[in-house]
Design a protein around this motif. Sequence first.
Motif, PDB file in Angstrom:
ATOM      1  N   ASP A  51       0.847  -1.076  -0.374  1.00  0.00           N
ATOM      2  CA  ASP A  51      -0.022   0.419  -0.097  1.00  0.00           C
ATOM      3  C   ASP A  51       0.910   1.132  -0.238  1.00  0.00           C
ATOM      4  OD1 ASP A  51       0.945  -0.082   2.432  1.00  0.00           O
ATOM      5  OD2 ASP A  51      -0.840   0.141   4.035  1.00  0.00           O
ATOM      6  N   GLY A  52       2.102   1.592  -0.212  1.00  0.00           N
ATOM      7  CA  GLY A  52       2.850   2.273  -0.140  1.00  0.00           C
ATOM      8  C   GLY A  52       3.637   2.819   1.074  1.00  0.00           C
ATOM      9  N   ARG A  53       3.289   2.305   2.409  1.00  0.00           N
ATOM     10  CA  ARG A  53       3.351   2.668   3.643  1.00  0.00           C
ATOM     11  C   ARG A  53       4.510   1.414   4.330  1.00  0.00           C
ATOM     12  NH1 ARG A  53      -2.238   3.376   6.579  1.00  0.00           N
ATOM     13  NH2 ARG A  53      -2.447   0.902   4.685  1.00  0.00           N
ATOM     14  N   GLY A  54       4.304  -0.080   3.616  1.00  0.00           N
ATOM     15  CA  GLY A  54       4.782  -1.487   4.038  1.00  0.00           C
ATOM     16  C   GLY A  54       6.781  -1.044   3.664  1.00  0.00           C
ATOM     17  N   PRO A  55       7.462  -2.042   4.189  1.00  0.00           N
ATOM     18  CA  PRO A  55       7.906  -1.827   3.804  1.00  0.00           C
ATOM     19  C   PRO A  55       8.804  -2.155   2.053  1.00  0.00           C
ATOM     20  CG  PRO A  55       7.918  -3.793   5.394  1.00  0.00           C
ATOM     21  CD  PRO A  55       6.432  -2.830   5.024  1.00  0.00           C
ATOM     22  N   ALA A  56       9.655  -1.115   1.433  1.00  0.00           N
ATOM     23  CA  ALA A  56       9.888  -1.690   0.389  1.00  0.00           C
ATOM     24  C   ALA A  56      11.565  -2.296   0.654  1.00  0.00           C
ATOM     25  CB  ALA A  56      10.149  -0.452  -0.127  1.00  0.00           C
ATOM     26  N   ARG A  57      12.550  -1.913   1.262  1.00  0.00           N
ATOM     27  CA  ARG A  57      13.834  -2.498   1.760  1.00  0.00           C
ATOM     28  C   ARG A  57      13.688  -4.182   1.846  1.00  0.00           C
ATOM     29  NH1 ARG A  57      17.599   1.474   4.794  1.00  0.00           N
ATOM     30  NH2 ARG A  57      16.940   3.207   2.770  1.00  0.00           N
ATOM     31  N   VAL A  58      15.007  -4.373   1.263  1.00  0.00           N
ATOM     32  CA  VAL A  58      15.049  -6.180   1.615  1.00  0.00           C
ATOM     33  C   VAL A  58      15.454  -6.608   3.275  1.00  0.00           C
ATOM     34  CG1 VAL A  58      16.056  -7.597   1.806  1.00  0.00           C
ATOM     35  CG2 VAL A  58      14.690  -7.404  -0.360  1.00  0.00           C
ATOM     36  N   THR A 115      20.918 -12.189   5.100  1.00  0.00           N
ATOM     37  CA  THR A 115      21.584 -13.393   5.772  1.00  0.00           C
ATOM     38  C   THR A 115      21.285 -14.745   6.008  1.00  0.00           C
ATOM     39  OG1 THR A 115      22.566 -12.041   6.973  1.00  0.00           O
ATOM     40  CG2 THR A 115      23.045 -13.575   8.308  1.00  0.00           C
ATOM     41  N   GLN A 116      19.993 -14.628   6.743  1.00  0.00           N
ATOM     42  CA  GLN A 116      19.027 -15.959   7.142  1.00  0.00           C
ATOM     43  C   GLN A 116      19.674 -17.360   6.034  1.00  0.00           C
ATOM     44  OE1 GLN A 116      17.844 -17.406   9.987  1.00  0.00           O
ATOM     45  NE2 GLN A 116      17.495 -18.951   8.823  1.00  0.00           N
ATOM     46  N   LEU A 117      18.712 -16.502   4.799  1.00  0.00           N
ATOM     47  CA  LEU A 117      18.420 -17.710   3.871  1.00  0.00           C
ATOM     48  C   LEU A 117      20.463 -17.611   3.419  1.00  0.00           C
ATOM     49  CD1 LEU A 117      15.853 -15.672   1.513  1.00  0.00           C
ATOM     50  CD2 LEU A 117      15.418 -17.750   3.212  1.00  0.00           C
ATOM     51  N   GLU A 118      20.810 -17.303   3.623  1.00  0.00           N
ATOM     52  CA  GLU A 118      22.297 -17.321   2.987  1.00  0.00           C
ATOM     53  C   GLU A 118      22.589 -18.437   4.053  1.00  0.00           C
ATOM     54  OE1 GLU A 118      24.516 -14.333   3.188  1.00  0.00           O
ATOM     55  OE2 GLU A 118      23.674 -13.112   1.366  1.00  0.00           O
ATOM     56  N   ARG A 119      22.820 -18.739   5.060  1.00  0.00           N
ATOM     57  CA  ARG A 119      22.749 -19.623   6.114  1.00  0.00           C
ATOM     58  C   ARG A 119      21.699 -21.017   6.054  1.00  0.00           C
ATOM     59  NH1 ARG A 119      22.048 -17.012  10.453  1.00  0.00           N
ATOM     60  NH2 ARG A 119      19.773 -18.210  11.347  1.00  0.00           N
ATOM     61  N   HIS A 120      21.193 -20.912   5.494  1.00  0.00           N
ATOM     62  CA  HIS A 120      20.176 -21.749   5.984  1.00  0.00           C
ATOM     63  C   HIS A 120      18.897 -21.730   4.597  1.00  0.00           C
ATOM     64  CE1 HIS A 120      18.141 -25.563   7.249  1.00  0.00           C
ATOM     65  NE2 HIS A 120      17.513 -25.448   7.590  1.00  0.00           N
ATOM     66  N   THR A 134      11.482 -11.703   1.824  1.00  0.00           N
ATOM     67  CA  THR A 134      10.883 -11.427   3.802  1.00  0.00           C
ATOM     68  C   THR A 134      10.046 -13.254   3.767  1.00  0.00           C
ATOM     69  OG1 THR A 134      10.583  -9.200   3.619  1.00  0.00           O
ATOM     70  CG2 THR A 134       9.366 -10.416   5.768  1.00  0.00           C
ATOM     71  N   ALA A 135       9.067 -13.334   3.498  1.00  0.00           N
ATOM     72  CA  ALA A 135       8.430 -14.231   3.251  1.00  0.00           C
ATOM     73  C   ALA A 135       9.831 -16.180   2.831  1.00  0.00           C
ATOM     74  CB  ALA A 135       7.542 -15.345   2.037  1.00  0.00           C
ATOM     75  N   MET A 136      10.460 -15.596   2.184  1.00  0.00           N
ATOM     76  CA  MET A 136      11.125 -17.467   2.333  1.00  0.00           C
ATOM     77  C   MET A 136      12.324 -17.026   3.793  1.00  0.00           C
ATOM     78  SD  MET A 136      11.293 -19.244  -0.282  1.00  0.00           S
ATOM     79  CE  MET A 136      12.457 -19.744  -0.802  1.00  0.00           C
ATOM     80  N   ALA A 137      12.319 -15.947   4.341  1.00  0.00           N
ATOM     81  CA  ALA A 137      13.737 -16.071   5.219  1.00  0.00           C
ATOM     82  C   ALA A 137      12.152 -16.480   6.471  1.00  0.00           C
ATOM     83  CB  ALA A 137      13.282 -14.711   5.906  1.00  0.00           C
ATOM     84  N   LEU A 138      10.557 -16.663   6.790  1.00  0.00           N
ATOM     85  CA  LEU A 138      10.428 -17.766   7.301  1.00  0.00           C
ATOM     86  C   LEU A 138       9.979 -18.576   7.339  1.00  0.00           C
ATOM     87  CD1 LEU A 138       7.109 -15.138   7.802  1.00  0.00           C
ATOM     88  CD2 LEU A 138       8.514 -15.260   9.564  1.00  0.00           C
ATOM     89  N   PHE A 139      10.234 -19.058   5.943  1.00  0.00           N
ATOM     90  CA  PHE A 139      10.206 -20.818   5.595  1.00  0.00           C
ATOM     91  C   PHE A 139      11.494 -20.934   6.555  1.00  0.00           C
ATOM     92  CE2 PHE A 139       6.741 -19.398   3.199  1.00  0.00           C
ATOM     93  CZ  PHE A 139       5.448 -20.639   2.947  1.00  0.00           C
ATOM     94  N   SER A 140      13.282 -20.249   5.994  1.00  0.00           N
ATOM     95  CA  SER A 140      14.004 -20.746   6.337  1.00  0.00           C
ATOM     96  C   SER A 140      14.475 -20.575   8.040  1.00  0.00           C
ATOM     97  CB  SER A 140      14.962 -19.684   5.483  1.00  0.00           C
ATOM     98  OG  SER A 140      16.140 -19.868   6.347  1.00  0.00           O
ATOM     99  N   ARG A 141      13.496 -19.683   8.679  1.00  0.00           N
ATOM    100  CA  ARG A 141      13.860 -19.493  10.194  1.00  0.00           C
ATOM    101  C   ARG A 141      13.721 -21.627  10.540  1.00  0.00           C
ATOM    102  NH1 ARG A 141      15.087 -15.725  12.867  1.00  0.00           N
ATOM    103  NH2 ARG A 141      13.446 -16.510  14.672  1.00  0.00           N
ATOM    104  N   ILE A 142      12.134 -20.924   9.774  1.00  0.00           N
ATOM    105  CA  ILE A 142      11.098 -22.743  10.503  1.00  0.00           C
ATOM    106  C   ILE A 142      12.197 -24.004  10.052  1.00  0.00           C
ATOM    107  CG2 ILE A 142       8.851 -24.003  10.391  1.00  0.00           C
ATOM    108  CD1 ILE A 142       7.390 -21.654   9.752  1.00  0.00           C
ATOM    109  N   PHE A 143      12.238 -24.081   9.030  1.00  0.00           N
ATOM    110  CA  PHE A 143      12.644 -25.749   8.615  1.00  0.00           C
ATOM    111  C   PHE A 143      14.597 -25.361   9.259  1.00  0.00           C
ATOM    112  CE2 PHE A 143      10.339 -24.643   3.912  1.00  0.00           C
ATOM    113  CZ  PHE A 143       9.247 -24.924   4.798  1.00  0.00           C
ATOM    114  N   GLU A 144      14.646 -24.434   9.302  1.00  0.00           N
ATOM    115  CA  GLU A 144      16.047 -24.325   9.572  1.00  0.00           C
ATOM    116  C   GLU A 144      15.898 -25.385  11.466  1.00  0.00           C
ATOM    117  OE1 GLU A 144      19.901 -22.255  11.690  1.00  0.00           O
ATOM    118  OE2 GLU A 144      17.711 -20.330  11.253  1.00  0.00           O
ATOM    119  N   TYR A 145      14.657 -24.912  11.990  1.00  0.00           N
ATOM    120  CA  TYR A 145      14.538 -25.930  13.133  1.00  0.00           C
ATOM    121  C   TYR A 145      14.450 -27.425  12.980  1.00  0.00           C
ATOM    122  CZ  TYR A 145      16.108 -22.654  16.862  1.00  0.00           C
ATOM    123  OH  TYR A 145      15.987 -21.300  18.282  1.00  0.00           O
TER     124      TYR A 145
END
Length: 625
Positions: free
Chosen positions: A28-35, A41-46, A347-358
């Motif tokens: 909506d133009g108000r949310g995050p616009a930068r990775v 880092t999370q995706l690089e690690r896992h 951001t979505a992939m980082a969420l999956f990464s953190r869950i799958f890492e465990y």
Amino acid sequence: MTENISSARGGQEPRSPRNNSPKISNGDGRGPARVNPADKTQLERHPVSIKRITALFAPHKVTISVVVLLITASSVISLAQPFLVRGIIDSALPEKNVPLLAWLAGAMIAIAAATAIIGVVQTWMTTGMGQRIMHALRTRLFTHLQKQSLAFFTKTRSGEVQSRLNNDISGMQSVITSTATGVASNLTTAVGTAVAMVALSPRLSLLSLVVIPPAVWFSRRVALLRRDITSTMQAELATMNTYVEEGLSVSGVRLAKTLGTTGRDAARYTDSSERLIGLELRSQLAGRWRMATMGIIFSAIPALIYFAGGLPGSTMSIGTIVAFTALQASIFRPIMGLLNLGVQWVTAMALFSRIFEYLDLVPDITAPARPVPLDPATVRGEVRFEGVRFAYDGGPDVLRGIDLALLPGTATAVVGPTGSGKSTLGALVPRLHDATGGRVTIDGVDVRDIAPDVLARIVGVVSQETYLVHASIRENLQLAAPDAGDAELWRALGAARIADLVAGLPEGLGTLVGARGHRFSGGEQQRLAIARTILRNPRVLILDEATSALDNTTEAQVQAALDHLAVGRTTLTIAHRLSTVADADQLAVLAGGTLVEVGVPAQLRDAGGAYAALIAAGEELEPAV
């Protein structure tokens, strides 16, 4: 005190609060616009494979297909509105054509109703699908973490585990119901709106190409500014939450009152709250001039359209101009959503990464594939340590060449200086750790070949660190025996020398023990834990410094309960006071991870060896803590 176990504070590095709960832009133009760099880092690690993610959605193929169709249908139907408006303005109203006006107005209402109904159905389907996926992940992760060894939890902050179970998996709801559906909706809306604009007026569509880019650029700049400030605000809010947790928990309040730091704690909280005031002002004022510029641009858009429509030679009708203006206003949001797609994806992939890492953690201690049948009711309780060696995480050996036999129904006490490996030795029997070399057996069966639930019924543990859940006394006791009736509970409490105290409470067995049992004293907590162990009725009992934190009077009460509990059981007592080992059938002395003496306490005392030296050093083998 349990030995040779790293402090939880020495585990993983604290993470930024925003990393624990990634945010997904709504486009909506108000949310995050930068990775977020932490996400990269999370995706690089896992790294996460797309195949693994799609496997989560595989059981919901039909739902996904229907949702995509609904989104497309809703977007296409909504595009009819401007054309209906044009028909009303250009034909129905000027010509006073009431039937046409009624038909067009009715169509507008029908379209609004249809899109609303589609939206409700879409939300119901996506939310249901998201909740089912989250439920599956949540239960898988919880069950998998239960399989991890004690070493994992000593090295990992409890807040980190809770964050992945709660925040990260909850963030999945946004990925499934907002991000995924938002991308489909934005794409169909943007393409459909652009086609409709061209169909209405190719000339005005060219004008839009000039106006939209600066509007998008200004909006993204504002998002960048607010993202940076929001990150700082999240960190400050996390600091405030830490102050609340540390200052207003049972242990925190007790510490503050005893150290006299209540004023200091209040000042820290006040300072943090004041910093939030400044951050909130910055957030509200961030990019204000850019937003003002955008307001001017958006105000200029319809003006330019009207101006272009009124130029000499223009053949556009008033209805076309009004309809085009409506389409022009509605195309900005889906374009912004699509521009933020890259950020949403990372951001979505980082969420999956953190869950799958465990989920990918390999437990240090695993259940046997083919457990040896062992009936807890008929176990004799003979425990043997055969050439046992143990080291933490590949470090130096904590135990070396331990050979020790605990005969059925006998009491063995283990003594030695701090760091000698006493608690580690006791932890090998219930498989809180696994021996690095050699083996530990019960009735000749390696404990690694016994099913975990069977081993838990055979071996009971009472330690210095008693843990009671925030529930009633009855519920705490029934953790050991879910089917136990009140009569059994009272018998166990009587054996643990605490029945009279519980009976004197207004709510009796229904009394809440409070957070971590703080409603009761340390000795009372210990006796409740002993009653719980009595209900479990284990054949082998490990007493790990169960009285070391108690005063002499309370220790005597607890020791009486322990003596009753130990009758007829094979008992291994980790002791720090000589008074708790004098009546043992067998005494083992550890020094530097090596077994240096084994025998009857009185004989070892007279032998003038290591045990005699400990006696000479003082009554307490270790300082009570």
